[in-house]
Enzyme design. Sequence first.
Site, PDB file in Angstrom:
ATOM      1  CB  CYS A 286      33.910   3.218 -23.102  1.00  0.00           C
ATOM      2  SG  CYS A 286      35.305   2.127 -22.786  1.00  0.00           S
TER       3      CYS A 286
ATOM      4  CG  HIS B 172      -1.780   1.234   1.316  1.00  0.00           C
ATOM      5  ND1 HIS B 172      -1.408   2.325   2.078  1.00  0.00           N
ATOM      6  CD2 HIS B 172      -2.960   1.559   0.727  1.00  0.00           C
ATOM      7  CE1 HIS B 172      -2.325   3.272   1.955  1.00  0.00           C
ATOM      8  NE2 HIS B 172      -3.268   2.831   1.152  1.00  0.00           N
TER       9      HIS B 172
END
Length: 799
Positions: free
Chosen positions: A759, A428
């Site tokens: 990279c 919830h």
Amino acid sequence: MQYIKNFKDVRLTDVATVGGKNASLGQMIADLTSQGVKVPGGFAITADAYRYFLERNALEPFIRQALDQLSGVQDLQNRSQIGAAIRARIIAGVMPEDLADEIIRSYKALSAEYHVTDCDVAVRSSATAEDLPDASFAGQQETFLNVRGAQALLERCKECMASLFTDRAIVYRITKGFDHCKVALSIGVQKMIRSDLACSGVAFSLDTETGFKDVVMVTGSFGLGEMIVQGKVIPDEFLVHKPTFRKGFPSIIKKQCGEKQTKMVYADDQTAAVKIVPVDAEQARTFCITDKELLELSSAVIAIEERYSALKGQWCPVDVEWAKDGVDGQLYIVQARPETVHAGSQHATVLYEWSIEKAHQYPKALLTGQSIGQKIVSGVVRIINTVADAAQVQEGDIIVTAMTDPDWVPAMKRSVGIITDRGGRTCHAAIVSRELGIPAIVGTHTAMQIFKTGQQITIDCSRGSVGYIYEGAIPFTKTERSLQNIPQPAVDVLVNIADPDNAFQYAALPVAGVGLARLEFLISNVVQIHPMALVCPERVADANVRKKIETITAGYSDKKQFFVDTVARGVGMIAAAFYPRPVIVRFSDFKTNEYASLIGGTIFEQEEENPMIGFRGASRYYNERYAQAFALECAAMVYARDVMGLTNITLMVPFVRTVAEAKAVIDLMAQYGLERGKNGLKVAMMVEVPSNVLLIEQFSAYFDGFSIGSNDLTQLTLGVDRDSEMLASLFDERDEAVKIMMCMAIEGAKKANRYIGICGQAPSDHPDVAQFLIESGITSISLNPDSVVSFLMRDAKTQ
């Protein structure tokens, strides 16, 4: 007048009569039974029956008059008294005889259908304004489980009607502007699935945190499903990649075992319908469903999503409740509804990034849990135990509680964040925090013990699936990056990713793929154990180390398989996020001191004077000290590519010193099932050592492409230890010698007809280096996520 409709006779067009839940059940039964989606039978007591009940008991004037006394959502005491009075009057009402007779006849027919005298049923509300866009808060009305017998059913029906006037439902309607007396309630009466003897859970046809649409997310626990929604357990969590699953691959990219210490089952006496009992400790450490069952559930969820999307004429993700019957062993869908948080946000034009200032100097976390919401907030702790405590929540508070209650939603709206001891990503607290757009950290176990009301804290949900709680108000930044009108770059721009938990978020970036995904992150943060300690556990003599290994690898009798599964799924998360864009995965490149820091690592590592140029990269893979561990890395990549179907994975070998070493590694990979060219496999090599540049054409015989590692190439070109603070001023990727080396590498790769990218960090930090590389003919530039958008915009200005 007929007040009952069998589920098989209702459709989504009947929402005004039977509400969203019941209409959805009928639609699934009609359209998806033939596709193998199993939905328990039942019937809907229509909204007309609710209105008829109010009319026969003269309740509407009383209800309207009572609610007119409310001054607003903040009128807490009056609201509570009025709600209680209305509910009491409804429950005390008399069920009209003709309506009662019709309900009982339908109940007997359902019992006969299942060959029992008094069928066990679930009785659920299905409000006519529920499960609609902008009207989907969790837990508005009540659900009653294991209801047996006609009289019990009639009583639960009245209680269901009364739950339309819980405090939370009253506040919700006021907030949404709904007229209390124009919102009616239908009741669903559905055959119970004996998941108390098996398991149940919740599934979504997207990732609930990012809205990433190409996965099915499944959570599950033992027993009845209310335990997950109520947050009383931390459930198992799974992800299945939809595109490759549709192609026939068992694409399970995530499996995380929860803490399922209790479960809800049928009560065996007359005092209650259900009860909560402990789960056997050994069972709690196992997954509640098998891989085969997970894939069956995923197939059902995909079928539901596709049908809902076809009916709505647009993509419609779904939120599904499922249950496994412990008697017949079958899986059933017991509810389905449209997902509303992310449904309309798939074409995001803005990427928000939150980070603690000085991101590399994170303070020590007081506590961690499961992260909901991808944000950072600071606030004052407010400990909440009851509804009365919730009334004390002030604007800007952070609620700390065992688990939230639906009656607390007004207080949750005033808070800036939520922390709970219990619950998982579909409890919830998690559901409502997403609806409200505030971060939450659930399943912390001890927040109620650690924190005190009035204490200043910061909660950080920006770093993937783990949420961190810090003492005090920690400075943080929120960066807004527009994804609109991004120009076409001069070269392919890719992104570097380490943490799989961030992959879905960064997949929205306008990049051509992933230029670098490091295995080191997965090994150090998820596996945590030195791979050779899993290959040769008999060499681990320390009892404490053995205990740590057993705890981490719980559920795996074969410890090597733990490594393979963990690494394959981590890589799979990244590859799935960017699929079908290419993802370059680099084999491990730890140094000996870094390997030694892993659990059990000191047993298998020797001390080196200079680990930076020592036993690392390719030299490990064929050495007897690590070869068996490299075999596990290869097995994980075989699993990700061939079993999961993620053939967008390109593999990359780091720190290759000689051409002979390149051949040895390529031959070894083929021996372990990674033959270059087979099933489209491409293999790349890092260009980090000057020998790579000087002999790049010879290296090209063994690799399909290259990626420049600017940090190591700078270190070895200039002879500068990049870890040395004393030499920091000499370490510069812009040095002419380094630029010449990079240019030579690009020229050599082009001559050999191989692609070559970079990279390293240099293009992000130094615009002139990026421009130099582009002018030199580099194929691609791969950047850290925080640099991509600014680089693209900067690149456009220089074109």
